[in-house]
Write a protein that holds these residues in place. Structure first.
Motif, short mmCIF file in Angstrom:
data_model
loop_
_atom_site.label_atom_id
_atom_site.label_comp_id
_atom_site.label_asym_id
_atom_site.label_seq_id
_atom_site.Cartn_x
_atom_site.Cartn_y
_atom_site.Cartn_z
N VAL A 78 0.84 -1.20 0.00
CA VAL A 78 0.00 0.00 0.00
C VAL A 78 0.87 1.26 0.00
N GLU A 79 1.97 1.23 0.78
CA GLU A 79 2.88 2.38 0.79
C GLU A 79 3.52 2.60 -0.58
N THR A 80 3.89 1.52 -1.24
CA THR A 80 4.47 1.62 -2.58
C THR A 80 3.46 2.19 -3.56
N SER A 81 2.24 1.71 -3.49
CA SER A 81 1.17 2.22 -4.35
C SER A 81 0.93 3.70 -4.09
N LEU A 82 0.94 4.09 -2.84
CA LEU A 82 0.74 5.49 -2.46
C LEU A 82 1.88 6.37 -3.00
N LYS A 83 3.10 5.89 -2.90
CA LYS A 83 4.24 6.64 -3.41
C LYS A 83 4.16 6.80 -4.93
N GLU A 84 3.77 5.74 -5.62
CA GLU A 84 3.68 5.81 -7.08
C GLU A 84 2.57 6.77 -7.51
N SER A 85 1.44 6.71 -6.83
CA SER A 85 0.34 7.61 -7.17
C SER A 85 0.71 9.06 -6.88
N SER A 86 1.41 9.29 -5.78
CA SER A 86 1.85 10.65 -5.44
C SER A 86 2.85 11.17 -6.46
N ARG A 87 3.73 10.31 -6.91
CA ARG A 87 4.70 10.70 -7.94
C ARG A 87 3.99 11.03 -9.24
N ASP A 88 3.01 10.20 -9.63
CA ASP A 88 2.24 10.46 -10.85
C ASP A 88 1.48 11.78 -10.75
N LEU A 89 0.95 12.06 -9.56
CA LEU A 89 0.23 13.32 -9.35
C LEU A 89 1.18 14.51 -9.50
#
Length: 190
Positions: A78-89
């Motif tokens: 979940v942390e990895t997914s959150l980091k990837e989504s934040s980076r994409d944002l």
């Protein structure tokens, strides 16, 4: 006879603050046009919100025993997914950031030529040395309480735009606050 605003004691500072307000609204309008109204932004934002809530819930629920290892793996996913989504944002905001930077550059150049060598305000204190270089930039004289346009515009821009983003609901999602193009290193991997 002089116009009423120019004879007012604080007219220069009010002009700088007013232009700062207008610039903040213009920048947020540009950001809305290029980012906030798009479906990709809305989906990324909802993904970040869901992931941060899920992560918060997973971290508050305490489990012991053999399931702790699987819980740790789930939290890491979940942390990895959150980091990837934040980076994409953050990457989706680059286009708007460039346009906003150009607008701010033009407005700053205009204000700089308009108030060159003029004190636009009086500070109620004498600032520290490193702040004084910015607050007294381009102003003749030795009075450290004189305030330059650059310093006043900088302070107004930061405070007005941040509060305007919160008011309009454009502030970054909670889970993405510390993320960006250069997030903090993960202490688990070091």
């Amino acid at each position: 006879m002089a116009p009423p605003l120019t004879s007012f004691k604080y007219s220069d500072s009010l002009v700088v603050v007013g232009i700062s307000f207008c610039t903040a609204f213009l920048c947020e309008a540009i950001s809305w046009l290029l980012i906030y109204r798009t479906n990709s932004y809305k989906s990324l934002r909802s993904t970040i919100d869901k992931a941060s809530k899920k992560l918060e819930t997973m971290k508050t629920v305490d489990t012991k025993g053999p399931s702790k290892k699987s819980k740790t793996k789930k939290i890491d996913r979940v942390e990895t997914s959150l980091k990837e989504s934040s980076r994409d944002l953050s990457l989706s905001k680059i286009k708007s950031g460039v346009v906003v930077a150009l607008v701010l550059f033009v407005v700053f150049g205009f204000l700089n030529s308009l108030f060159e060598g003029k004190s636009v305000a009086k500070l109620p204190f004498s600032p520290a040395g490193f702040v004084q270089k910015m607050s007294h930039r381009g102003i003749p004289g030795d009075d450290p309480t004189d305030c330059s346009m650059a310093f006043l515009y900088f302070l107004c821009s930061i405070s007005i735009r941040t509060n305007l983003q919160k008011f309009l609901g454009f502030a970054p999602p909670r889970g993405a606050a510390g993320a960006g193009l250069f997030p903090m290193p993960d202490p688990k991997t070091n």
